[in-house]
Enzyme design. Structure first.
Site, PDB file in Angstrom:
ATOM      1  N   ARG A 234       0.838  -1.205   0.000  1.00 50.35           N
ATOM      2  CA  ARG A 234       0.000   0.000   0.000  1.00 50.35           C
ATOM      3  C   ARG A 234       0.876   1.259   0.000  1.00 50.35           C
ATOM      4  NH1 ARG A 234      -5.463   1.632   0.433  1.00 50.35           N
ATOM      5  NH2 ARG A 234      -6.255  -0.482   0.534  1.00 50.35           N
TER       6      ARG A 234
ATOM      7  N   GLU B 260      -9.916   6.326   6.643  1.00 49.76           N
ATOM      8  CA  GLU B 260      -8.466   6.472   6.700  1.00 49.76           C
ATOM      9  C   GLU B 260      -7.917   7.722   6.005  1.00 49.76           C
ATOM     10  OE1 GLU B 260      -8.257   2.326   5.253  1.00 49.76           O
ATOM     11  OE2 GLU B 260      -6.496   2.180   6.555  1.00 49.76           O
TER      12      GLU B 260
HETATM   13  N1  MTE Z   1     -12.687   5.508  14.199  1.00 55.24           N
HETATM   14  C1  MTE Z   1     -12.792   5.204  15.512  1.00 55.24           C
HETATM   15  N2  MTE Z   1     -13.544   5.979  16.287  1.00 55.24           N
HETATM   16  N3  MTE Z   1     -12.147   4.133  16.054  1.00 55.24           N
HETATM   17  C2  MTE Z   1     -11.345   3.320  15.289  1.00 55.24           C
HETATM   18  O1  MTE Z   1     -10.772   2.357  15.789  1.00 55.24           O
HETATM   19  N4  MTE Z   1     -10.427   2.864  13.035  1.00 55.24           N
HETATM   20  C3  MTE Z   1     -10.072   3.431  11.737  1.00 55.24           C
HETATM   21  C4  MTE Z   1     -11.268   4.148  11.132  1.00 55.24           C
HETATM   22  N5  MTE Z   1     -11.871   5.042  12.072  1.00 55.24           N
HETATM   23  C5  MTE Z   1     -11.201   3.617  13.892  1.00 55.24           C
HETATM   24  C6  MTE Z   1     -11.929   4.732  13.386  1.00 55.24           C
HETATM   25  C7  MTE Z   1      -9.589   2.457  10.760  1.00 55.24           C
HETATM   26  S1  MTE Z   1      -7.971   2.003  10.812  1.00 55.24           S
HETATM   27  C8  MTE Z   1     -10.386   1.950   9.779  1.00 55.24           C
HETATM   28  S2  MTE Z   1      -9.783   0.936   8.581  1.00 55.24           S
HETATM   29  C9  MTE Z   1     -11.810   2.275   9.722  1.00 55.24           C
HETATM   30  O2  MTE Z   1     -12.207   3.154  10.760  1.00 55.24           O
HETATM   31  C10 MTE Z   1     -12.627   0.987   9.776  1.00 55.24           C
HETATM   32  O3  MTE Z   1     -13.983   1.223   9.748  1.00 55.24           O
HETATM   33  P1  MTE Z   1     -14.847   1.479   8.412  1.00 55.24           P
HETATM   34  O4  MTE Z   1     -14.262   0.664   7.320  1.00 55.24           O
HETATM   35  O5  MTE Z   1     -16.194   1.029   8.804  1.00 55.24           O
HETATM   36  O6  MTE Z   1     -14.771   2.933   8.148  1.00 55.24           O
HETATM   37  N1  HPA Z   2      -6.057  -2.453   4.004  1.00 56.78           N
HETATM   38  C1  HPA Z   2      -6.307  -2.730   5.289  1.00 56.78           C
HETATM   39  N2  HPA Z   2      -6.205  -3.917   5.794  1.00 56.78           N
HETATM   40  C2  HPA Z   2      -5.834  -4.916   4.987  1.00 56.78           C
HETATM   41  C3  HPA Z   2      -5.550  -4.694   3.641  1.00 56.78           C
HETATM   42  C4  HPA Z   2      -5.678  -3.386   3.124  1.00 56.78           C
HETATM   43  O1  HPA Z   2      -5.447  -3.120   1.934  1.00 56.78           O
HETATM   44  N3  HPA Z   2      -5.205  -5.868   3.096  1.00 56.78           N
HETATM   45  C5  HPA Z   2      -5.253  -6.765   4.105  1.00 56.78           C
HETATM   46  N4  HPA Z   2      -5.636  -6.193   5.248  1.00 56.78           N
HETATM   47 MO1  MOS Z   3      -7.627   0.076   9.244  1.00 56.95          MO
HETATM   48  S1  MOS Z   3      -5.590   0.244   9.374  1.00 56.95           S
HETATM   49  O1  MOS Z   3      -7.508  -0.659   7.638  1.00 56.95           O
HETATM   50  O2  MOS Z   3      -7.884  -1.212  10.317  1.00 56.95           O
END
Ligand code: MTE
Ligand code: HPA
Ligand code: MOS
Length: 801
Positions: A310, A755
């Protein structure tokens, strides 16, 4: 009234602030329950000479387990199986678990841990990227992505700049430490309540390590007190510990890491070293970029390969670089295995290119905004270095809009003026207290002030952007499933494979289901994520939670609505096409102005009445939905293809002040413009955008992981590890959503938000570099990330001496 698009408060908001929301450690104690803890390695690298648990095992009520007690395979790992649950012959980081202990009280646990005797022979440890490079200790072979003829283009370019960029790691700092509660059932059955982003991974690893069938293990997650990537794979450790105790003793067993322990033994964002060589033209167009990344993977592979790819995928960020070669190597060190953290390697790639563009601008004496603008992907013709075409591209419009709305041009003029005043020779006559040297020269820090007495301060201004690829880069993970049950009182339960970690997934699923079935938001309940209801799930990660699970839930709802529609059409003798579901009612369109009002000759019925009738007619009101993201195609062998469904875009302007005497950094103002399509919940998305941005600012300005010479984490608590707090958020923070007219697919035309905003924190880092550039025109400062106050001060020392 549509539920989607409105700012329903987070479904647990009240529970979060009143303390009534349950986390693993809040679940009521069970009769006979045991507390689970472990004894780990005291060295970063050692051979295990002996483990003697006999004294500990003799303590009444204590049980002790080593690898010899493992009933299945003591080996696992999400991509490469190179991790053990309990160490056998060697240990590879401080704290690596060797012995699991369990007892009913904390006193007994402490006694038992004391009584465990472990003899280790210390071995040389590798504790940094540089040491690993020197000793050639790598976890995998290097990976590469390339387009164009980089070497030839570098040779031909009119300007060149090379350098090394150091990028620090970051602790996820979720508030609920890693935790699990295992409850034995009949026979081999085991239910594991886990604070995990990945119920399937916990189910699988627990089953395989303990020698059970996948079907004998259920993993349930109601919510996490944050995950941020740290619970994508690494929730398995406490789950395994609780599970082995439950399996062996047939008693419920709970494992809750303390904050300090969690910080010491779990993985973090990967630190990186990036070595680059960039070629560019006089107007700032990048013609060629060669970049080699070295990441600190820690002691096992975990997700490092995926994270590194990534990084390579995000080395272009928003910019069209015709000749680009990126390589990546994962260093093997004697530290806990580094893992996912919001952005998943993307931030390191974005940091590298944004830092390079900032340096290019300084070198050429151009405004960095101009340099970035000239390098942006244009129109629909752009193709990334990995071969994906940049469709529905809004980057030029988005940058231009933020440039205007943030008043960048005027503020640049003000910054130039203030810095000129700050750097002008002090006009005041020398006094006995004057800082003049005996030779009559000003010391390097001295200077005039701004109006208002801003002595010795420098301003910086920068705009950076983000174009973040949405989808797991591992194609098969891009699937979601959901279960929807409609009850005879018209209320609905939905569960999906997606987990709730505070990001608001459950609230968005609730909104989507309410709209799909035309019921009230309050009549939909999102049930805890369980491997019993959703099998073979992907982790909730890659920002794709709503895309995958929201789509799956919608698919399930449409199947149920389809059957109910047919029934109603038969009942009322109308065509199915005119049957509508809205606000807890079913009726015949054209729609009456309110469902409580009968339309002209239109029939209507409360949804709760329909469900009663449908049940008596023996119509199924439960469904499973499945969704797989379309159109993904990437070939790792050639490094070419389209790994992403779409991109989430954004940009941020940061204005900062640095103190030339102390290095202290103040963020004066932030302007953010984000393209997240049509928001499903603007309130929650605002929270995600600001939260992500602030977390990114913490990474680039404050958070520092400090280790002892022996590889022990020193900054392992909130007192020594500085995350941003509410005071670190500038009062002047302006957030706007970009109106993207080109994005008309995905669930409710939304885009993933979670993210991407983290990477906008880099605007602050670049603004600091911009401020430093006023001290040394045409000379890019060698600023490491994070730009802590100390780092800024040291950088200024280097420039002025
Ligand atoms: N927001 C909160 N409040 N707590 C969390 O742990 N994790 C982040 C983001 N926002 C997180 C957060 C991460 S690393 C990801 S990948 C996404 O939330 C995952 O949730 P989603 O795919 O439903 O947005
Ligand atoms: N993003 C987050 N988590 C993951 C991914 C990715 O692309 N691939 C495997 N785990
Ligand atoms: Mo988020 S780092 O893809 O859990």
């Amino acid at each position: 009234m549509s539920a989607v698009g409105t700012s329903h408060p987070h479904e647990s908001a009240v529970g979060h602030v009143t303390g009534q929301a349950h986390y693993i450690d809040d679940m009521p104690r069970m009769a006979g329950e045991l507390i689970v803890d472990f004894v780990g390695s005291s060295f970063a690298h050692a051979e295990i000479l002996s483990v003697d648990v006999s004294a500990a095992a003799k303590i009444p009520g204590v049980c002790v387990f080593t690898y010899k007690d493992i009933g299945g395979v003591n080996l696992f790992g999400p991509i490469i199986q190179d991790e053990v649950f309990l160490a056998e012959t060697h240990v590879h980081f401080i704290g690596e678990p060797i012995v699991v202990v369990a007892a009913a009280t904390h006193e007994r646990i402490a006694q038992a841990k004391q009584a465990v005797k472990i003899e280790l022979r210390e071995l040389p440890a590798i504790l940094s990227i540089d040491a690993a490079i020197e000793k050639k200790k790598f976890l995998t072979t290097p990976i590469k992505m390339e387009q164009g003829d980089v070497d030839a283009a570098l040779e031909k370019s009119s300007h060149r700049l090379d350098g090394t960029f150091i990028i620090g790691g970051q602790e996820q700092f979720y508030l609920e430490s890693q935790a699990a509660f295992a409850v034995p059932g009949e026979g081999n059955d085991l239910t594991v309540y886990s604070s995990t982003q990945n119920t399937t991974e916990v189910q699988k690893v627990v089953a395989e390590v303990l020698g059970l069938k996948h079907s004998e293990v259920v993993c349930i997650c109601k919510r996490m007190g944050g995950g941020f990537g740290g619970k994508e794979t690494q929730a398995v450790m406490p789950a395994l510990m609780a599970a082995i105790v439950a399996q062996k003793t047939k008693r419920p067993a709970r494992c809750q890491f303390s904050k300090d322990l969690d910080m010491m033994v779990t993985g973090k964002r990967h630190p990186y070293k990036a070595i680059y060589d960039v070629g560019f033209s006089s107007d700032g167009r990048v013609t060629a970029l060669k970049i080699d990344y070295f990441s600190d993977g820690g002691c096992t592979a975990d997700l490092s390969t995926s994270i590194l790819s990534r990084t390579l995928f995000h080395t272009d960020n928003c910019y069209d670089i015709p000749n680009l070669r990126a390589t990546g190597t994962i260093c093997k060190t004697n530290l806990p295995s580094n893992t996912a953290f919001r952005g998943f390697g993307g931030p390191q790639g974005v940091a590298a290119i944004e830092n390079i563009l900032e340096n290019v601008a300084t070198k050429l004496g151009l405004d960095a905004y101009e340099v970035r603008r000239r390098n942006l992907y244009q129109g629909e013709t752009g193709v990334t270095h990995y071969g994906q075409s940049v469709k529905n591209n809004v980057l030029p419009e988005l940058f231009a809009q933020l440039y205007e709305s943030s008043d960048y041009a005027e503020r640049r003029k003000a910054v130039v003026k203030k810095n000129a005043a700050a750097l002008a020779p002090n006009p005041l006559p020398a006094s006995p207290m004057s800082p003049l040297r005996p030779d009559g020269h000003l010391p390097p820090h001295a200077g005039g002030g701004w109006e208002g007495g801003q002595h010795g301060k420098l301003k910086g201004l920068a705009m950076t952007g983000v174009k973040f690829g949405i989808s797991f880069t591992t194609k098969f993970l891009n699937q979601g499933n959901a279960l929807v049950n409609v009850y005879t009182d018209g209320t609905v339960q939905v569960s999906t494979g997606g987990t709730e970690m505070g990001q608001g997934l459950y609230t968005k699923i609730q909104q989507i289901v309410a709209d799909e079935l035309g019921v009230r938001f309050e009549d939909v309940k999102v049930m805890p994520t369980s491997s019993e209801k959703s099998n073979n799930t992907a982790p909730t990660a890659a920002s794709a939670g709503t895309d995958l699970n929201g789509n799956a839930a919608a698919v399930a709802c449409r199947k149920i609505r389809g059957r109910l529609t047919e029934y109603v059409a038969r009942l009322w003798g109308v065509a199915p096409e005119v049957v509508e579901f809205r606000e807890g009612h079913v009726f015949v369109s054209p729609l009456p102005t309110s469902p409580r009002m009968r339309g002209e000759g239109g029939q209507t019925m409360p949804f709760a009445e329909l469900t009663q009738r449908a049940w008596r007619e023996r119509i199924s009101m439960g469904e499973r939905g499945f969704y797989a993201t379309p159109g993904l195609d990437f070939d790792y062998a050639t490094g070419k293809g389209s790994p992403f469904y779409y991109f989430t875009n954004g940009a941020c302007v940061a204005e900062v002040t640095i103190d030339r005497f102390t290095g202290a950094l103040t963020i004066d103002r932030l302007d953010i413009l984000m393209d997240i399509g049509k928001s499903i919940n603007p309130g929650i998305d605002r929270g995600q955008l600001i939260g992500g941005l602030v977390q990114g600012i913490g990474w680039v300005t404050a958070e520092e992981l400090k280790y002892s010479e022996k590889g022990a984490l020193l900054s392992h608590s909130p007192t020594t590890y500085k995350i941003p707090s509410i005071q670190d958020i500038p009062d002047d923070l302006r957030l706007e959503f970009f109106d993207n007219k080109l994005h008309n697919f995905n669930i409710r035309s939304s885009k993933a938000v979670a993210e991407p905003p983290l990477m906008l924190g880099l605007a602050v880092f670049c603004a600091v570099k911009n401020a430093l550039s006023y001290l040394s025109p045409r000379e890019a400062a060698d600023l490491k990330l994070p730009a802590t106050n100390e780092e800024i001060l040291m950088c200024m020392e280097k420039i002025t001496h």
